[in-house]
Write an enzyme that holds these catalytic residues in place. Structure first.
Site, short mmCIF file in Angstrom:
data_model
loop_
_atom_site.label_atom_id
_atom_site.label_comp_id
_atom_site.label_asym_id
_atom_site.label_seq_id
_atom_site.Cartn_x
_atom_site.Cartn_y
_atom_site.Cartn_z
N ARG A 1 20.03 50.85 8.61
CA ARG A 1 20.83 51.46 7.54
C ARG A 1 20.37 50.87 6.21
O ARG A 1 20.42 49.66 6.01
CB ARG A 1 22.31 51.16 7.76
N HIS B 1 24.93 52.93 -3.00
CA HIS B 1 25.39 51.56 -2.75
C HIS B 1 25.33 50.83 -4.09
O HIS B 1 24.64 49.84 -4.25
CB HIS B 1 24.52 50.89 -1.67
N GLU C 1 31.56 51.79 0.37
CA GLU C 1 32.67 51.00 -0.16
C GLU C 1 33.12 51.45 -1.56
O GLU C 1 32.97 50.70 -2.53
CB GLU C 1 32.30 49.51 -0.18
N ASN D 1 33.24 49.00 7.42
CA ASN D 1 32.73 47.66 7.13
C ASN D 1 33.88 46.67 7.29
O ASN D 1 34.93 46.83 6.67
CB ASN D 1 32.20 47.58 5.68
N TYR E 1 34.82 42.43 7.55
CA TYR E 1 34.42 41.03 7.45
C TYR E 1 35.54 40.06 7.75
O TYR E 1 35.34 39.02 8.35
CB TYR E 1 33.87 40.74 6.04
N GLU F 1 28.85 47.80 8.74
CA GLU F 1 28.56 46.42 8.30
C GLU F 1 29.52 45.46 8.98
O GLU F 1 30.72 45.69 9.01
CB GLU F 1 28.78 46.25 6.79
O1 IFM Z 1 26.62 42.33 0.51
C1 IFM Z 1 27.75 43.13 0.61
C2 IFM Z 1 27.37 44.58 0.76
O2 IFM Z 1 26.60 45.02 -0.30
C3 IFM Z 1 28.60 45.45 0.83
N1 IFM Z 1 29.52 44.97 1.82
C4 IFM Z 1 29.84 43.57 1.84
C5 IFM Z 1 28.58 42.74 1.83
C6 IFM Z 1 28.92 41.23 1.83
O3 IFM Z 1 29.71 40.91 0.73
#
Ligand code: IFM
Length: 460
Positions: A77, A121, A166, A299, A301, A361
């Protein structure tokens, strides 16, 4: 050891984005982006760095594809830099930019690696920002032209399109907190920007389908599942607002539910919107935004434990959830919470029913450097990924239509306002020499891909 298996045909990949890895900021007719401008403005980036060179992927892409091949990735990606294609944002097309991505796509396909292309992006052409940027409706129109040009050139070979990455970050960090380019601090502008990002997505979907008929089209959102710190009305109200502004604000309109009314009311009450509310929304916009897509990109985290700051600490008891201890946090200061991925995927599936979901992500920033033997022993990243893979597999077992998983990131790279202080890559990069070293996590990931399964110790 127990093997946790994934369904046959599951797509394993890695992700990057143009500004974070390409470098070559002025090569071959590329126009200036808002990130070129922002990083060259003193004081904006933690370590004073820029993406001018980054990982020099623009020149080293063959080497990088060879590494992907070596690791056995099924898919890659990446994002396209809009100002490489349209240096002024619209109008004059830069053929060299199209050729770069065309070669990249061809070579990926030759190597059996499926390209997943993100159109936006965050590197908006600066020329469009000069005309107002995303708070202006005309930027959504320009995005449509850009999406049309790219998909007419690559649409015969690209089978997976992601319109935006995002939009929360592009809208809120770019125009409300100002931590990201273009560095503006204006609530109303940020909300208008978010709307035009979503609108441009909705407008682009039919164009992508027309130019690339055999493809799947989706959008990627970042989610931070949240919970109230304590079972108090104040913390619950803070949680409701956080979840609404961060998560529901973007997913609800995409799935036909309009912007969440409770958050519109909060914004009006706070003076972020006028009394008559969302006056940048025009007739037909919400229908366009809700145009059905083929997949949702997710995404993930971390999670957020939300505590009200509007009442004194002493009145906000009991504290039932505590911040994670230091060894459960990443270098970004984010809590490691794999269970959150399971909860999020289940929520999205049961509440919104996207036909297909990809984790577009997931990954972690830890600063592990090569040892005396030149090996990067990033055991913490390996553990992080393993635990998140297991959470994803549980979600599949619960019925979530998860079709693939992209680790963020293929390479250590430019982490926006944090510059090069953060290291998300499964491949270590020496920015002085541009040497790449696959970390231990990359070797381990390669075994996961080959087995289509993760090994988990029975001891936990
Ligand atoms: O690096 C970023 C990415 O560009 C978008 N999502 C989160 C990642 C980590 O912060």
């Amino acid at each position: 050891m127990t093997q946790v298996h994934f369904p046959a045909g599951f797509t394993w990949g890695a992700a990057t984005s143009s500004y974070q890895i390409e470098g070559a900021a002025q090569a071959d007719g590329k126009g200036e982006s808002i990130w070129d401008r922002f990083t060259h403005t003193p004081g904006m980036i933690e370590d004073g760095s820029t993406g001018d060179e980054a990982c020099d992927h623009y020149h080293r892409w063959r080497e990088d594809i060879a590494l992907m091949k070596e690791l056995g990735l099924h898919a890659y990606r990446f994002s396209i830099a809009w100002p490489r294609i349209l240096p002024q944002g619209w109008g004059q097309v830069n053929q060299a930019g199209l050729d770069f991505y065309s070669r990249l796509v061809d070579t990926l396909l030759e190597q059996g690696i499926e390209p997943f292309v993100t159109l936006y992006h965050w590197d908006l052409p600066q020329a469009l920002q000069e005309r107002g940027g995303w708070p202006e409706r005309s930027t959504a129109q320009a995005f449509l032209e850009y999406a049309d040009i790219v998909s007419r050139h690559l649409g015969d070979r690209v089978k997976h399109w992601i319109t935006h990455n995002e939009p929360w970050c592009a809208g809120m960090l770019g125009y409300q907190t100002g931590r990201h380019a273009p560095g503006i601090q204006d609530w109303y502008a940020a909300l208008a920007a978010g709307h035009h990002l979503l609108l441009s997505h909705g407008w682009a979907v039919p164009v992508l389908r027309q130019n690339s008929p055999a493809s799947e089209v989706g959008i990627t959102l970042n989610f931070t599942p949240a919970m109230p710190a304590a079972p108090s009305p104040a913390d619950f109200a803070a949680y409701r607002h956080f979840d609404g502004a961060f998560n529901r604000w973007f997913i609800d309109p995409l799935y036909g539910r309009h912007y969440p009314a409770d958050i519109v009311a909060d914004y009006v009450a706070a003076g972020h919107l006028p009394a008559h509310g969302l006056d940048f929304v025009q007739t037909g916009d919400m229908e366009a935004i809700a145009t059905p897509t083929d997949f949702l990109g997710v995404n993930y985290y971390t999670r957020e434990v939300v505590r009200s700051t509007t009442i004194p600490e002493s009145e906000n008891q009991p504290r039932t959830v505590f911040p994670a201890p230091a060894d459960e946090q990443t270098d970004m200061g984010w809590e490691i919470y794999p269970e959150g991925l399971y909860e999020l995927l289940a929520r999205l599936h049961f509440a919104y029913r996207p036909g297909t979901i990809y984790v577009t992500e997931n990954g972690v920033s830890f600063d592990d450097q090569p040892d005396a033997e030149g090996r990067v022993r990033d055991q913490r990243r390996q553990r992080y990924l393993r635990d998140h893979f297991v959470a994803a597999q549980r979600a599949i077992t619960a019925g979530v239509p998860l079709a693939g998983y992209f680790v963020w990131s293929l390479l250590d790279n430019f982490e926006w306002d944090r510059g090069y202080t953060q290291h998300f890559g499964i491949i270590w990069v020496d920015y002085a020499t541009q040497q790449r070293i696959p970390k231990d996590s990359a070797r381990w990931y390669s075994q996961v891909i080959a087995a289509n399964a993760v090994e988990v110790s029975d001891a936990g």
